[in-house]
Design an enzyme around this catalytic site. Sequence first.
Site, PDB file in Angstrom:
ATOM      1  N   HIS A  14       0.680  -1.089   0.099  1.00 53.25           N
ATOM      2  CA  HIS A  14       0.070   0.021   0.032  1.00 53.25           C
ATOM      3  C   HIS A  14       0.663   1.174  -0.017  1.00 53.25           C
ATOM      4  O   HIS A  14       0.463   2.482   0.577  1.00 53.25           O
ATOM      5  CB  HIS A  14      -0.958   0.057   1.125  1.00 53.25           C
ATOM      6  CG  HIS A  14      -1.921  -1.044   1.058  1.00 53.25           C
ATOM      7  ND1 HIS A  14      -3.102  -0.972   0.155  1.00 53.25           N
ATOM      8  CD2 HIS A  14      -2.015  -2.352   1.438  1.00 53.25           C
ATOM      9  CE1 HIS A  14      -3.850  -2.277   0.190  1.00 53.25           C
ATOM     10  NE2 HIS A  14      -3.194  -2.926   1.003  1.00 53.25           N
ATOM     11  N   ALA A  64      -6.257 -13.855  -4.731  1.00 50.59           N
ATOM     12  CA  ALA A  64      -5.547 -14.335  -3.849  1.00 50.59           C
ATOM     13  C   ALA A  64      -4.330 -13.426  -3.532  1.00 50.59           C
ATOM     14  O   ALA A  64      -3.546 -13.884  -2.770  1.00 50.59           O
ATOM     15  CB  ALA A  64      -5.074 -15.674  -4.180  1.00 50.59           C
ATOM     16  N   LEU A  99      -2.164 -12.539  -5.869  1.00 54.22           N
ATOM     17  CA  LEU A  99      -0.936 -12.834  -6.717  1.00 54.22           C
ATOM     18  C   LEU A  99      -0.984 -12.165  -7.828  1.00 54.22           C
ATOM     19  O   LEU A  99      -0.269 -12.665  -8.965  1.00 54.22           O
ATOM     20  CB  LEU A  99      -0.721 -14.393  -6.540  1.00 54.22           C
ATOM     21  CG  LEU A  99      -0.532 -15.116  -5.607  1.00 54.22           C
ATOM     22  CD1 LEU A  99      -0.204 -16.524  -5.495  1.00 54.22           C
ATOM     23  CD2 LEU A  99       0.609 -14.493  -4.671  1.00 54.22           C
ATOM     24  N   SER A 100      -1.991 -11.107  -8.162  1.00 57.29           N
ATOM     25  CA  SER A 100      -2.138 -10.394  -9.177  1.00 57.29           C
ATOM     26  C   SER A 100      -2.565 -11.056 -10.488  1.00 57.29           C
ATOM     27  O   SER A 100      -2.012 -10.979 -11.565  1.00 57.29           O
ATOM     28  CB  SER A 100      -0.898  -9.564  -9.803  1.00 57.29           C
ATOM     29  OG  SER A 100      -0.639  -8.599  -8.733  1.00 57.29           O
ATOM     30  N   ASP A 106       2.128  -4.102  -9.483  1.00 58.28           N
ATOM     31  CA  ASP A 106       1.551  -5.137 -10.264  1.00 58.28           C
ATOM     32  C   ASP A 106       1.913  -5.299 -11.581  1.00 58.28           C
ATOM     33  O   ASP A 106       2.587  -6.067 -12.081  1.00 58.28           O
ATOM     34  CB  ASP A 106       0.230  -5.736  -9.953  1.00 58.28           C
ATOM     35  CG  ASP A 106      -0.233  -5.637  -8.495  1.00 58.28           C
ATOM     36  OD1 ASP A 106       0.445  -5.501  -7.677  1.00 58.28           O
ATOM     37  OD2 ASP A 106      -1.543  -5.509  -8.247  1.00 58.28           O
TER      38      ASP A 106
HETATM   39  C1  GLA Z   1      -2.975  -4.305  -4.989  1.00 59.15           C
HETATM   40  C2  GLA Z   1      -2.858  -3.333  -6.050  1.00 59.15           C
HETATM   41  C3  GLA Z   1      -1.267  -2.814  -6.054  1.00 59.15           C
HETATM   42  C4  GLA Z   1      -0.784  -2.491  -4.372  1.00 59.15           C
HETATM   43  C5  GLA Z   1      -1.176  -3.648  -3.556  1.00 59.15           C
HETATM   44  C6  GLA Z   1      -1.102  -3.288  -2.276  1.00 59.15           C
HETATM   45  O1  GLA Z   1      -2.241  -5.562  -5.467  1.00 59.15           O
HETATM   46  O2  GLA Z   1      -3.007  -3.728  -7.153  1.00 59.15           O
HETATM   47  O3  GLA Z   1      -1.102  -1.790  -6.844  1.00 59.15           O
HETATM   48  O4  GLA Z   1      -1.628  -1.084  -4.063  1.00 59.15           O
HETATM   49  O5  GLA Z   1      -2.523  -3.844  -3.757  1.00 59.15           O
HETATM   50  O6  GLA Z   1       0.352  -2.962  -1.910  1.00 59.15           O
END
Ligand code: GLA
Length: 386
Positions: free
Chosen positions: A34, A123, A125-126, A172
Amino acid sequence: MKDFFINKFQNTFNTNNVPKIFFAPGRVNIIGEHTDYNGGYVMPFAINLGTYAIAMLRNDNNINFISANFSKSISITTNELNYNKNHQWANYPKAVAKIISEAGYKITTGFDVLFYGDLPTGAGLSSSASIELATAVMLNELFNFNISQIDLVKYSLQAENEYMGLNCGIMDQFAIGMCKKDNAVLLNTQNLQYEHIPLNTYNYQFIIVNSMKKRELLNSKFNTRQNECKIALKQLKKELIINNLCELNSASLHSNKNLIKNDTLLKRATHVISENERTINLSNELKNSNLQQVGELMNLSHNSLKNNYEVTGSELDILQEISLKQKGVIGSRMTGAGFGGCTISLVDKNFAQNFKTKVETKYFDATNLKPKFYFVNSSNGAGKWE
Ligand code: GLA
């Protein structure tokens, strides 16, 4: 695997032609949570789970999106790229196609694409950024656009922010676009300067554990947290000349804390600013092979996300606590946005199996959820899959 993908594509689209295959990894964040929408540092690495896009151009205007993971397939034309709720997951590739075409790279013919993902969704992991980047590198290659990798990262982020409506930062998309195998990336999200940092963890390894508590970021408190940071910044700006929370350090926040008129907002700012410092510190400890300190900073990060940013939730807290008690574990924290999803732990390789067995039982006893374990490797960023 290559032949499997080609066969599957040929059967799905009833063709003998040979498609091109692209891969975009997922990512796991070691630290820097964050901070990316507050101009701070992040330190993720790309993992060898991700999204494959198997694709070929067509001779007409039709676009067919099929996924091996979801039953819903979508057929549209090149003029129908606007958001449509009924298109569910396919809004992600549509978003990227739309943003890229609005940037002047015209999608002049249709195409067929089969997506296959081995990342868990929702989860932390993007999986969303992974399908975005898989689409971006695919379009770039199919249409010979010659867009630079960093611009593909930026278009994918724009797709997420403007089209999907999630006010996330660039971590991400950047990690998935720009990472290098065997390295994490230390990224300054304010100016996009970055450094690849070798993942020299010697007899330790990072293990990802899925709490199996699902979260949907678009419906979560993610945008609320982003907004709280915006308000805290606005209040600080009444007397300070700053553009982002991460331009302050813990000492300067402390001496200006009276400017923030609400305890909750102060807690949010405290997390963001201390997390930024921890991220820089952790990168140095990793460079100097001080793994105990790396673990310690991960633990501090989790505590701050729990107590100040309030995004962990009981499942992640229980999982982190249980993980940390196991033999050979020197650090553990939630990773990603929070509200559910995964933890990342730094574990002595000799105790990895023991870690899995113990955490599995103890976490199940405490929550009735069966966690999943990912013993991942690092990966290169998105591109053509050879
Ligand atoms: C998600 C968002 C990122 C980042 C994280 C927290 O994955 O897509 O941009 O803000 O939360 O670190």
